[in-house]
Design a protein around this motif. Sequence first.
Motif, PDB file in Angstrom:
ATOM      1  N   ILE A 222       0.845  -1.194   0.000  1.00 19.13           N
ATOM      2  CA  ILE A 222       0.000   0.000   0.000  1.00 19.13           C
ATOM      3  C   ILE A 222       0.887   1.253   0.000  1.00 19.13           C
ATOM      4  N   ASP A 223       0.632   2.129  -0.955  1.00 13.16           N
ATOM      5  CA  ASP A 223       1.403   3.363  -1.070  1.00 13.16           C
ATOM      6  C   ASP A 223       1.113   4.271   0.135  1.00 13.16           C
ATOM      7  N   ARG A 224       2.157   4.722   0.797  1.00 13.81           N
ATOM      8  CA  ARG A 224       1.974   5.575   1.990  1.00 13.81           C
ATOM      9  C   ARG A 224       1.234   6.878   1.683  1.00 13.81           C
ATOM     10  N   SER A 225       1.281   7.299   0.429  1.00 14.76           N
ATOM     11  CA  SER A 225       0.675   8.592   0.082  1.00 14.76           C
ATOM     12  C   SER A 225      -0.854   8.563   0.199  1.00 14.76           C
ATOM     13  N   ILE A 226      -1.484   7.381   0.280  1.00 14.22           N
ATOM     14  CA  ILE A 226      -2.952   7.373   0.413  1.00 14.22           C
ATOM     15  C   ILE A 226      -3.410   7.204   1.870  1.00 14.22           C
ATOM     16  N   LEU A 227      -2.468   7.082   2.794  1.00 15.52           N
ATOM     17  CA  LEU A 227      -2.850   6.848   4.197  1.00 15.52           C
ATOM     18  C   LEU A 227      -3.289   8.142   4.891  1.00 15.52           C
ATOM     19  N   GLN A 228      -4.212   7.995   5.832  1.00 19.67           N
ATOM     20  CA  GLN A 228      -4.547   9.109   6.725  1.00 19.67           C
ATOM     21  C   GLN A 228      -4.830   8.556   8.117  1.00 19.67           C
ATOM     22  N   CYS A 229      -4.890   9.426   9.113  1.00 17.88           N
ATOM     23  CA  CYS A 229      -5.135   8.970  10.488  1.00 17.88           C
ATOM     24  C   CYS A 229      -6.592   8.523  10.621  1.00 17.88           C
ATOM     25  N   PRO A 230      -6.860   7.257  11.007  1.00 18.20           N
ATOM     26  CA  PRO A 230      -8.244   6.813  11.134  1.00 18.20           C
ATOM     27  C   PRO A 230      -8.951   7.443  12.331  1.00 18.20           C
ATOM     28  N   SER A 231      -8.177   7.996  13.263  1.00 18.62           N
ATOM     29  CA  SER A 231      -8.779   8.570  14.457  1.00 18.62           C
ATOM     30  C   SER A 231      -9.270   9.997  14.213  1.00 18.62           C
TER      31      SER A 231
ATOM     32  N   THR B 267      -6.883  13.295   9.797  1.00 18.85           N
ATOM     33  CA  THR B 267      -5.946  14.187   9.103  1.00 18.85           C
ATOM     34  C   THR B 267      -5.056  13.379   8.150  1.00 18.85           C
ATOM     35  N   GLU B 268      -4.559  14.072   7.131  1.00 20.18           N
ATOM     36  CA  GLU B 268      -3.633  13.418   6.202  1.00 20.18           C
ATOM     37  C   GLU B 268      -2.188  13.627   6.653  1.00 20.18           C
ATOM     38  N   ARG B 269      -2.036  14.385   7.755  1.00 23.00           N
ATOM     39  CA  ARG B 269      -0.679  14.745   8.188  1.00 23.00           C
ATOM     40  C   ARG B 269      -0.060  13.637   9.042  1.00 23.00           C
ATOM     41  N   LEU B 270       0.465  12.621   8.362  1.00 26.15           N
ATOM     42  CA  LEU B 270       1.140  11.521   9.049  1.00 26.15           C
ATOM     43  C   LEU B 270       2.637  11.632   8.795  1.00 26.15           C
TER      44      LEU B 270
ATOM     45  N   GLN C 220       0.415  13.744  13.167  1.00 20.94           N
ATOM     46  CA  GLN C 220       0.927  15.041  13.610  1.00 20.94           C
ATOM     47  C   GLN C 220      -0.169  15.911  14.192  1.00 20.94           C
ATOM     48  N   GLN C 221      -1.442  15.504  14.001  1.00 20.55           N
ATOM     49  CA  GLN C 221      -2.545  16.309  14.554  1.00 20.55           C
ATOM     50  C   GLN C 221      -2.963  15.814  15.932  1.00 20.55           C
ATOM     51  N   CYS C 222      -3.318  14.500  16.051  1.00 20.38           N
ATOM     52  CA  CYS C 222      -3.837  14.010  17.341  1.00 20.38           C
ATOM     53  C   CYS C 222      -2.772  13.268  18.159  1.00 20.38           C
ATOM     54  N   GLY C 223      -1.607  13.056  17.567  1.00 17.09           N
ATOM     55  CA  GLY C 223      -0.509  12.430  18.309  1.00 17.09           C
ATOM     56  C   GLY C 223      -0.579  10.917  18.402  1.00 17.09           C
TER      57      GLY C 223
ATOM     58  N   SER D 204     -14.644  -0.074   9.428  1.00 13.46           N
ATOM     59  CA  SER D 204     -15.672   0.960   9.494  1.00 13.46           C
ATOM     60  C   SER D 204     -15.052   2.328   9.805  1.00 13.46           C
ATOM     61  N   ARG D 205     -13.720   2.385   9.874  1.00 11.06           N
ATOM     62  CA  ARG D 205     -13.006   3.666  10.003  1.00 11.06           C
ATOM     63  C   ARG D 205     -11.650   3.502   9.320  1.00 11.06           C
ATOM     64  N   LEU D 206     -11.648   3.685   8.026  1.00 11.23           N
ATOM     65  CA  LEU D 206     -10.484   3.307   7.223  1.00 11.23           C
ATOM     66  C   LEU D 206      -9.356   4.345   7.264  1.00 11.23           C
ATOM     67  N   PRO D 207      -8.107   3.868   7.236  1.00 14.41           N
ATOM     68  CA  PRO D 207      -6.959   4.785   7.289  1.00 14.41           C
ATOM     69  C   PRO D 207      -6.529   5.263   5.897  1.00 14.41           C
ATOM     70  N   PHE D 208      -7.523   5.531   5.016  1.00 14.99           N
ATOM     71  CA  PHE D 208      -7.193   5.965   3.657  1.00 14.99           C
ATOM     72  C   PHE D 208      -7.870   7.293   3.342  1.00 14.99           C
ATOM     73  N   LYS D 209      -7.221   8.059   2.465  1.00  8.47           N
ATOM     74  CA  LYS D 209      -7.740   9.389   2.112  1.00  8.47           C
ATOM     75  C   LYS D 209      -9.019   9.308   1.276  1.00  8.47           C
ATOM     76  N   ASP D 210      -9.784  10.404   1.265  1.00  9.14           N
ATOM     77  CA  ASP D 210     -10.972  10.517   0.405  1.00  9.14           C
ATOM     78  C   ASP D 210     -10.534  10.360  -1.056  1.00  9.14           C
ATOM     79  N   ASN D 211     -11.393   9.789  -1.877  1.00 10.22           N
ATOM     80  CA  ASN D 211     -11.180   9.736  -3.341  1.00 10.22           C
ATOM     81  C   ASN D 211      -9.786   9.241  -3.734  1.00 10.22           C
ATOM     82  N   SER D 212      -9.313   8.174  -3.088  1.00  5.15           N
ATOM     83  CA  SER D 212      -7.927   7.753  -3.346  1.00  5.15           C
ATOM     84  C   SER D 212      -7.805   6.363  -3.969  1.00  5.15           C
ATOM     85  N   VAL D 213      -8.917   5.636  -4.080  1.00  2.00           N
ATOM     86  CA  VAL D 213      -8.832   4.221  -4.475  1.00  2.00           C
ATOM     87  C   VAL D 213      -9.674   3.966  -5.739  1.00  2.00           C
ATOM     88  N   ASP D 214      -9.134   3.139  -6.642  1.00  2.00           N
ATOM     89  CA  ASP D 214      -9.822   2.892  -7.918  1.00  2.00           C
ATOM     90  C   ASP D 214     -10.855   1.763  -7.845  1.00  2.00           C
TER      91      ASP D 214
END
Length: 292
Positions: free
Chosen positions: A5-14, A17-20, A31-34, A138-148
């Motif tokens: 899985i490409d790291r560029s599509i990951l986001q914090c599931p909690s 934020t995309e700032r990982l 980097q947002q919720c720690g 039910s709480r995925l660690p992937f960005k919006d509009n990132s998967v084909d």
Amino acid sequence: MAKIIDRSILQCPSCRTERLSFPDEKTILCQQCGKQYGIQNGNKYFFVTPSESGISFIERIKETVKKYPGVYRLLVLFISPVCQTDYFKQKKIVKSLLQGNKHAIILNLGSGPTDISADVSNVDMFPYVNVDSVCDISRLPFKDNSVDMILNIAVLEHVSEPEKVVSEVYRILKPGGILYCVFPFIQGFHAAPYDFTRMTEPGLRGLLAHFDTQEISSAGGPTSALLWILEEWLAIAFSFGIVPLYNILHLFTMFLCWPFKFLDFLLVKHPKAKNIASSFVYIGRKPTKDVK
Ligand SMILES: [Zn+2]
């Protein structure tokens, strides 16, 4: 071997934020919720810590076998009462997407130990051998509009709120992205580790109403439905209330009945097969114009 899985599509599931950041080989840091998440072997991401729970005799065997994906595949093919008549359809839809876009991101959500192809990344709440991202679906660690494309095969019955997973699938799919979903209709109870629901065809259409439906057909057909019920019925009827005997008889009836399931390659084509299908396959697209 599944696709990393490409790291560029990951986001914090909690906190979403995309700032990982990736301070070292074993850590993902939000980097947002720690919150901190784990990485194993450089490319297996852990967004949850899996927990064990009490499951039935047959399910315990299944969970043990799932540690050996090759054996598990054989067991599904030969012992399970369900004939996966859509097996080749899964391969075909993946292949045809990759022909148009060889960099397409494809996730198998709730993959278990299954590895459909080297171009599909596997996501599951348990760290089976082939899983690339361990998370709560039910709480995925992937960005919006990132998967084909998302494959979701016989998984939604095992989550308490399938609507949440569907909404996450919708969120992470690109506009025009494809959902390939298999949902059971007539099957016995099978906790893995939980089992909550079944769907009729109109029910499934309703659950996936935000998608543009392209196809809905029987995956496991009437024979699969019948065999599952018959195997359990025989084990119940002839075990006289003795659970260990039921367990043995159930295994025995499974071994006895499975070859008949291949009749479903014919019977799923019957116009009324959906009335007693074992499961449905739904293929749809996220609309290119967001209407949700
Ligand atoms: Zn966060």
